[in-house]
Every structure is written in structure tokens, then in C-alpha cells.
Design a protein around this motif. Sequence first.
Motif, mmCIF file in Angstrom:
data_model
loop_
_atom_site.group_PDB
_atom_site.id
_atom_site.type_symbol
_atom_site.label_atom_id
_atom_site.label_comp_id
_atom_site.label_asym_id
_atom_site.label_seq_id
_atom_site.Cartn_x
_atom_site.Cartn_y
_atom_site.Cartn_z
ATOM 1 N N VAL A 359 1.058 -1.273 -0.227
ATOM 2 C CA VAL A 359 -0.163 0.376 0.182
ATOM 3 C C VAL A 359 1.273 1.501 0.158
ATOM 4 O O VAL A 359 1.687 1.485 0.549
ATOM 5 C CB VAL A 359 -0.954 -0.004 0.897
ATOM 6 C CG1 VAL A 359 -1.705 1.220 1.521
ATOM 7 C CG2 VAL A 359 -1.870 -1.377 1.065
ATOM 8 N N THR A 360 0.960 2.222 -0.924
ATOM 9 C CA THR A 360 1.132 3.361 -0.918
ATOM 10 C C THR A 360 0.330 4.180 -0.836
ATOM 11 O O THR A 360 -0.991 4.531 -1.841
ATOM 12 C CB THR A 360 2.074 3.430 -2.511
ATOM 13 O OG1 THR A 360 1.334 4.042 -3.377
ATOM 14 C CG2 THR A 360 2.938 2.407 -2.151
ATOM 15 N N ALA A 361 0.517 5.871 0.210
ATOM 16 C CA ALA A 361 -0.701 6.917 -0.203
ATOM 17 C C ALA A 361 0.899 8.245 0.295
ATOM 18 O O ALA A 361 2.042 8.081 0.135
ATOM 19 C CB ALA A 361 -0.933 6.653 1.691
ATOM 20 N N SER A 362 0.008 8.740 -0.642
ATOM 21 C CA SER A 362 0.909 10.620 -0.850
ATOM 22 C C SER A 362 -0.309 11.492 -0.750
ATOM 23 O O SER A 362 -1.606 11.904 -0.674
ATOM 24 C CB SER A 362 0.835 10.723 -2.850
ATOM 25 O OG SER A 362 0.149 10.031 -3.553
ATOM 26 N N ALA A 363 0.414 12.504 -0.345
ATOM 27 C CA ALA A 363 -0.268 13.898 0.164
ATOM 28 C C ALA A 363 0.975 14.852 0.487
ATOM 29 O O ALA A 363 1.935 14.399 0.616
ATOM 30 C CB ALA A 363 -1.490 13.506 1.218
ATOM 31 N N PRO A 364 0.599 16.453 0.362
ATOM 32 C CA PRO A 364 1.587 16.420 0.807
ATOM 33 C C PRO A 364 1.731 17.143 2.420
ATOM 34 O O PRO A 364 0.975 17.277 3.439
ATOM 35 C CB PRO A 364 0.659 18.268 0.907
ATOM 36 C CG PRO A 364 -0.059 18.242 -0.691
ATOM 37 C CD PRO A 364 -0.376 16.991 0.030
ATOM 38 N N GLY A 373 1.901 0.794 8.356
ATOM 39 C CA GLY A 373 0.511 1.017 7.633
ATOM 40 C C GLY A 373 0.472 2.218 8.074
ATOM 41 O O GLY A 373 -0.785 3.834 8.946
ATOM 42 N N THR A 374 1.995 3.033 9.542
ATOM 43 C CA THR A 374 1.718 4.455 10.268
ATOM 44 C C THR A 374 2.403 4.825 8.606
ATOM 45 O O THR A 374 3.503 4.817 8.356
ATOM 46 C CB THR A 374 2.445 3.955 11.157
ATOM 47 O OG1 THR A 374 1.677 2.682 11.631
ATOM 48 C CG2 THR A 374 2.708 5.168 12.006
ATOM 49 N N TYR A 375 1.387 6.413 9.153
ATOM 50 C CA TYR A 375 1.824 7.218 8.709
ATOM 51 C C TYR A 375 1.991 8.553 9.944
ATOM 52 O O TYR A 375 1.227 8.831 10.489
ATOM 53 C CB TYR A 375 1.379 8.215 7.000
ATOM 54 C CG TYR A 375 1.224 7.024 6.022
ATOM 55 C CD1 TYR A 375 0.432 5.986 6.766
ATOM 56 C CD2 TYR A 375 2.600 6.867 4.947
ATOM 57 C CE1 TYR A 375 0.613 4.540 5.755
ATOM 58 C CE2 TYR A 375 2.400 5.987 4.241
ATOM 59 C CZ TYR A 375 1.796 5.504 4.038
ATOM 60 O OH TYR A 375 1.802 4.097 2.617
ATOM 61 N N THR A 376 2.654 9.963 9.016
ATOM 62 C CA THR A 376 2.614 11.398 10.352
ATOM 63 C C THR A 376 2.483 12.167 8.324
ATOM 64 O O THR A 376 3.264 12.260 7.866
ATOM 65 C CB THR A 376 4.109 11.610 10.659
ATOM 66 O OG1 THR A 376 5.306 11.386 9.659
ATOM 67 C CG2 THR A 376 4.121 10.525 11.604
ATOM 68 N N MET A 377 1.757 13.237 8.835
ATOM 69 C CA MET A 377 1.165 14.477 7.923
ATOM 70 C C MET A 377 1.504 15.603 9.176
ATOM 71 O O MET A 377 1.502 16.099 10.246
ATOM 72 C CB MET A 377 0.246 13.752 7.792
ATOM 73 C CG MET A 377 -0.496 15.506 6.602
ATOM 74 S SD MET A 377 -2.177 15.644 6.411
ATOM 75 C CE MET A 377 -0.889 14.857 4.681
#
Length: 515
Positions: A359-364, A373-377
Motif C-alpha cells: 500500500v502506498t499513500a501520497s499527500a503534501p 501502515g503508519t504515517y505522519t503528516m
Amino acid sequence: MAGGKLSGRQKMINLMYLVFIAMLALNMSKEVLSAFGILNNKIVESNILTDSRNESSFEQLAQKAKDQPGQYGDKKAKVEKIRAVSKEFSDYIENFKAEVTKKFPKDKEGNYPCEKMDKGDLVDRMLFSQERLSPKGKEFLAKIQNYPAQIKQIGGSSVADIEMKKIEKRFETNPVFSEKAGKKLDWMEYNYHGYPLIATITKLTQLQADIKATESDVMSGMFQSDLVAAASLTAYQPIVVLEKSVFFQGEAVKGKIILGKFDPSLTAKSVVVNGSSVQAQAGQANFSFGSGNVGEHPITGSFNFDENGKVISLPILDKYVVVARPKSATISADKMNVVYRGVSNPITISFAGISPDKVTASAPGLSRVGNTGTYTMIPGAGTDVAINVVGTLPDNSKVSDKKTFRIKNIPAPVGTIRGEDGSVRGPKSSLDIATIGAKLKDFDFEVGLDVLGFNFRVSGQPVVVVQGNKLDSRAKSMLTKAAKGDQITISDIRTKLIGSNILLQKTAPVIYEIQ
């Protein structure tokens, strides 16, 4: 007894007594010599039987090595080397026996002329020289001493420590205490010096028996270690067998737990799954086939092994369930359905049925943490941000989804004195050294705040603008004019996030009452 001042008659009696004793000793010697011959023959017969048993055991090991080279191949190679070393040692002893018995050929029944083999001078001359070992004696002793060392070097961990100690004890050559001599004698002297030849031959035959017993112990020990390992509970592991591979929400999960063994050295001759042959690996076999339509499907086949020249088949019977392909992602903000500007917002992103690494995710401002599946924004400008997610299915096809989050500013902090907010009381001396701070109340993120400056005002006195988070000289001078019961207002506190240039909203003032 025949000397001294004795009468002629007494001398004659004493002489006859000596002759009688000598005759008894002679008869006893013949019986003893014959007994050694009988014992030697018994040991020879036992050695023949042991040879036969050892050959049968080795044939079994060779067959197992042929059927399962990964499990038994190394052991067979070690046993072959040990048997070669043992044969070389036993042949050396046999040649020595042949050399010292050239003048005493066996009869038609294979028996030595034991009563004639009462002298040991030939062996003494071969093994000893002037109370010391001859070169031949040193060679003979070295053969005995080196044999267990060779077994240990070849066998390694395949020969158990307790078995190795027994072998070393069997061929031990330490000095031995002699009651007749009243002291310890060298092992060679104690065992081989001054003995009748037939006694030495019997001892040499027994040494050959020890060699054959060592071969037998090594092979049986290797088989025993396999049996112990196979019987040990540590060789088993619980295996969960579900009634089916997929269950619906609210449905009872049914299955069974069985005990199974995984042997990495055991390789099947062949493996068949759903009618197709798959490659057999150490202790397992990997398979792959099309999943088919939605619903339940069987998995059948067999593991096939060679055992004692026959093919043994172990059946495979299981099932799996095919469900529809996922079409939407699961995206959630761990704190709220918003993200805050200026802080690191934890985000969990997943696609149902797809592993996180696919799984890949993208955003500014979005970045991944590890392979989960952990991200930081850390959002930037604007009022919202969209996260786009793409998942890769097992057949390499793609599915995608997206979700939009609102961006909010961090709420306004409140001012603090000594970490306390609102209305604080204390002596002037405490405020004089206090640190003016700020904190976010009821905010779920751990953030650090810096106070850049504030306004300081004593009741009835003009306002003093202070830079930094402590009272400067002007504020302290104004503080000296305050009386008990006066209220000092710390307002217009200018605050920013540590490590960021973002200035926060207006910070609530804090009141300090002099006591």
C-alpha cells in the motif's frame, strides 16, 4: 629348604616337596594357558557376530542416507570414516598377532597350541628395550591412544559426550597400580610385559572387540539421537487448522489445533498439489495456483517419500475460501478527523485484504514510518488536504481510493507562572525568579512551546514590555513597588512552537496575586 645343617633324609624330603610343588604349578599353568585359549576363541566368535551386526546397522544407515540424504547423509559419511579408521587399527593388531604366532600355527579347528605358548619373551623383545618401550612399542601405544581422538575428530557433535567419554575410558592408557610391584606401572608394562604369549593374544583379541564395540556404539548412538529428537516434545509445534480460511463478521470461527513436526533435513521425493507437481524443499514445499471463483475450494495432493525401497505417500487435504477483491481503502486519523497545522499528525492507512508493504499513500506533508501502515503528516497552508492511496493486489493489479481531511490551527495556549495557569498566588520573591510559560490545555499532541515575550503590569503602574520568558530589570523594579494583595497581570504572551517558526494564536493571560 634343601640347604643348611639338615640330615640327608630331611634334605631328600624337602627336595621331593619342591618337586611336588613344581608339578602342581606346572599342571595349574597348563590349565590356565588352556583357559586363555578358550577365552580367546570365545572373543573371536563374539567379534564375528559383532561384525555382522555392525554391517547390518551400516546397511540400514546407508539406505536411510539414500532415502533422506539431507537427514542421514552426513552421518553415513562420518560412520564410513570411523569404520575405515577402526579397520585399519584392527588390521594392525591382527598383523601383530600373526607376527608373534608364526611358530605356533593353529590346528584344523582353528585353535592355538595354548600349552606351548607359555613364554612371552618374543612380545617383550618387540615391545620393550631395556625396561623402556621399543620403537615398535611406542607405535603400538600411539595406535591405542590416537584411536579415540580420531573418533572424536571425525564424529564431532554426532557422537554424544557421554558416549565419547565411554570410548575414551575404554582405550585409556594411564599408569596402573600393581599390588605385586607395590607401585604404579606404565600401562604397557602392566598389560603386556612378562605375560605368556597366549595371554597377550587374548588381550589383543579383546582390544579388537573393543574396537568393534566402539563402531557399534557410534552407530547405535546416532540412531538413538534421532529417536530421542523425534520423540521429544520440542520437535512438535501446534498447528492451527481452520475450518475455512475466511470468515464473515458475526460468524463463529471454527477449527482444530493439532501437533505437527517440522524437520528441515527431511526432503520429500515428490509433492503433488491439486494434480500438479511442485518442488520439494527441506521440510516443506511451496505451491501456487489460481484462486478460482468466489467460494470454497479444496486443496488435495500428497507428500511422497522413499523408505526402505518403497514409496510412502502422505495425503494432503485442506480447503480455502475466495472472497471478492477489495475496492476501497480504510483511512483514519488516529486523533480526530482533522489534522493540525504545525505538528506531526499520526495517520494509519490500510487497504482491506492487502498487506501494508503493498500500500502506498501520497499527500503534501505526508511521510511513511517504517514498513507498516503508519504515517505522519505535517500539513501546510490551506484548509484541507487529500490523501491518495493505491494498493497492489497479489496479481499486481491496482486499486485506489482517497480521503480529504480538514486542516486546523493549533488552539490558543494559556499563560503559566511556575507551570500554573489562571490566577496564581505567591510572594514577590517567587515571581522575581519565575519562568513565564505557556501550555495547550486539553490538546492531544505533545508539543513544546517557547515564550518570546510578554507584557508585565502591576496595579496602578504603567505596562512594561519584556523580551524572553523571565522578568527583566525594569519588570523587577516595578515588582518592588507592588504591595501585598496587588495583582500583577502577565498578558500579550507571544508564543511559538519549539522547532517551528509558526506563531500561535493569542495566549491567554495569567494573574499573579502578591501574598
